[in-house]
Scaffold this active site. Structure first.
Site, PDB file in Angstrom:
ATOM      1  N   CYS A  45       0.835  -1.212   0.000  1.00 25.38           N
ATOM      2  CA  CYS A  45       0.000   0.000   0.000  1.00 25.38           C
ATOM      3  C   CYS A  45       0.863   1.253   0.000  1.00 25.38           C
ATOM      4  O   CYS A  45       0.517   2.254  -0.646  1.00 25.38           O
ATOM      5  CB  CYS A  45      -0.891   0.037   1.239  1.00 25.38           C
ATOM      6  SG  CYS A  45      -2.018  -1.341   1.384  1.00 25.38           S
TER       7      CYS A  45
HETATM    8  C1  BEZ Z   1       0.663  -4.697   1.912  1.00 32.57           C
HETATM    9  O1  BEZ Z   1       0.170  -3.604   1.623  1.00 32.57           O
HETATM   10  O2  BEZ Z   1       1.853  -4.889   1.815  1.00 32.57           O
HETATM   11  C2  BEZ Z   1      -0.203  -5.829   2.360  1.00 32.57           C
HETATM   12  C3  BEZ Z   1      -1.350  -5.576   3.091  1.00 32.57           C
HETATM   13  C4  BEZ Z   1      -2.136  -6.629   3.518  1.00 32.57           C
HETATM   14  C5  BEZ Z   1      -1.796  -7.921   3.188  1.00 32.57           C
HETATM   15  C6  BEZ Z   1      -0.655  -8.176   2.418  1.00 32.57           C
HETATM   16  C7  BEZ Z   1       0.140  -7.120   2.002  1.00 32.57           C
END
Ligand code: BEZ
Length: 210
Positions: A45
């Site tokens: 994100c």
């Molecule tokens: C991420 O943004 O890295 C992420 C968020 C939730 C689950 C897996 C990855």
């Protein structure tokens, strides 16, 4: 119930990092992109928000407002945004909804309990100036989205909203387009007096109208 293409995008009032947003009123006459993030302070994100902040001028050029969402509070988003500015080189320059009560996530079915019952999936909704949903894509949490593809679809949507054309596989703005299947040759002569190339009677190609 799931949100389908052509449905009116559900309206909501939400607290964001840029103040209270009444969604439909905030959109005004613009197009909109609403996209969800599973959780604050997560790596994928962080890269997504940095990338969207970098290409925001491309959304502005197309009269598209961008709004993000994550199921944490606005206070948490504000702290996270400092990290995003530091690590991605661009401050987040669009509102992020603090959806800690999951009001908007539930409204847009962004939580898929069989994938994860607390985090959102990576949803993208493109909304037209008529407030109708024009595109909906769902990515898994582990895959960062291709925002250049979102811009490409917006180019296609904005073109096809104006002209009776469709766009072929992997089309990029400026390339040849297809005359819509519902347009007869007789009507096509009026709409496209410059002519077109017939490959099959259902496959008619012409340069992108300006
Ligand atoms: C991420 O943004 O890295 C992420 C968020 C939730 C689950 C897996 C990855």
């Amino acid at each position: 119930m799931s949100i389908r293409l052509g449905d009116t995008a559900p309206d909501f009032v939400a607290e964001t990092t840029q103040g209270t947003v009444n969604f439909h009123e905030w959109l005004g006459d613009s197009w909109g992109v609403l996209f969800s993030h599973p959780k604050d302070f997560t790596p994928v994100c962080t890269t997504e928000l940095g990338y969207v902040a970098k290409i925001k001028p491309e959304f502005d050029k197309r009269n598209v407002k961008v709004i993000g969402l994550s199921v944490d509070s606005v206070e948490s988003h504000n702290k996270w945004e400092a990290d995003i500015a530091e690590t991605q080189g661009t401050p987040v320059n669009f509102p992020m909804i603090g959806d800690h009560d999951r009001k908007v996530s539930d409204l847009y079915n962004m939580i898929h309990p069989n994938a994860n019952d607390t985090l959102t999936v990576r949803s993208v909704f493109v909304v037209g100036p008529d407030k109708k949903v024009k595109l909906s894509i769902t990515y898994p949490a582990s895959t960062g989205r291709n925002f250049d593809e979102i811009l490409r679809v917006i180019d296609s949507l904005q073109l096809t909203a104006k002209h009776k054309v469709a766009t072929p596989a992997n089309w990029q703005n400026g390339q040849d387009v297809i005359i819509g299947g519902a347009v007869s040759d007789e009507d096509a002569k009026k709409l496209f007096p410059q002519g077109w190339k017939t490959i099959k009677n259902y496959l008619r190609i012409l340069p992108q109208p300006r």
